[in-house]
Design a protein around this motif. Structure first.
Motif, PDB file in Angstrom:
ATOM      1  N   GLU A  68     -58.565 -11.382 -14.103  1.00  0.00           N
ATOM      2  CA  GLU A  68     -59.578 -12.111 -13.420  1.00  0.00           C
ATOM      3  C   GLU A  68     -60.900 -11.080 -12.928  1.00  0.00           C
ATOM      4  N   PRO A  69     -60.280 -10.262 -11.664  1.00  0.00           N
ATOM      5  CA  PRO A  69     -61.454  -9.462 -11.650  1.00  0.00           C
ATOM      6  C   PRO A  69     -62.115  -8.628 -12.784  1.00  0.00           C
ATOM      7  N   LEU A  70     -61.361  -8.373 -13.652  1.00  0.00           N
ATOM      8  CA  LEU A  70     -61.906  -7.436 -14.707  1.00  0.00           C
ATOM      9  C   LEU A  70     -63.167  -8.197 -15.600  1.00  0.00           C
ATOM     10  N   ALA A  71     -62.888  -9.584 -15.556  1.00  0.00           N
ATOM     11  CA  ALA A  71     -63.899 -10.318 -16.529  1.00  0.00           C
ATOM     12  C   ALA A  71     -65.216 -10.309 -15.809  1.00  0.00           C
ATOM     13  N   LEU A  72     -65.297 -10.098 -14.517  1.00  0.00           N
ATOM     14  CA  LEU A  72     -66.687 -10.079 -13.893  1.00  0.00           C
ATOM     15  C   LEU A  72     -67.224 -11.354 -13.730  1.00  0.00           C
TER      16      LEU A  72
END
Length: 106
Positions: free
Chosen positions: A61-65
């Motif tokens: 989730e956070p890596l998907a920006l």
């Protein structure tokens, strides 16, 4: 400063930049792999309550920006593939570009 000392500093700097470049590439690759694993688990309908699936989803989730809602097709599986796949490609391209810039500094 002597030529010997200058040569030693240049070698040390080149070694440091080489290590930093490798770290940047590995980080980008690991981030892209997490996103790709999330896509595979989602499309393969992995149990969302499984610890591994939750762990990967929490990291993806956070890596998907900002890519999570870039594409909005009707099929939710295609949406995950396109959005998280685009984020994975971004990490590969961004880390590759950063590595080239760092190599140019050496």
């Amino acid at each position: 400063m002597t030529q010997e000392r200058t040569g030693e500093l240049r070698r040390t700097w080149a070694r440091f930049v080489g290590i930093l470049t490798a770290v940047v590439r590995w980080v980008g690759t690991v981030f892209a792999a997490v996103l790709a694993i999330h896509v595979v688990l989602t499309i393969a309908a992995a149990n969302p309550d499984n610890g591994i699936t939750r762990f990967i989803a929490a990291w993806a989730e956070p890596l998907a920006l900002g890519f999570q809602d870039l594409f909005m097709p009707a099929d939710p599986m295609l949406e995950v593939l396109l959005n998280y796949g685009a984020a994975a490609l971004f990490w590969l391209l961004a880390s590759g570009l950063a590595a080239r810039v760092l190599r140019a500094l050496a």
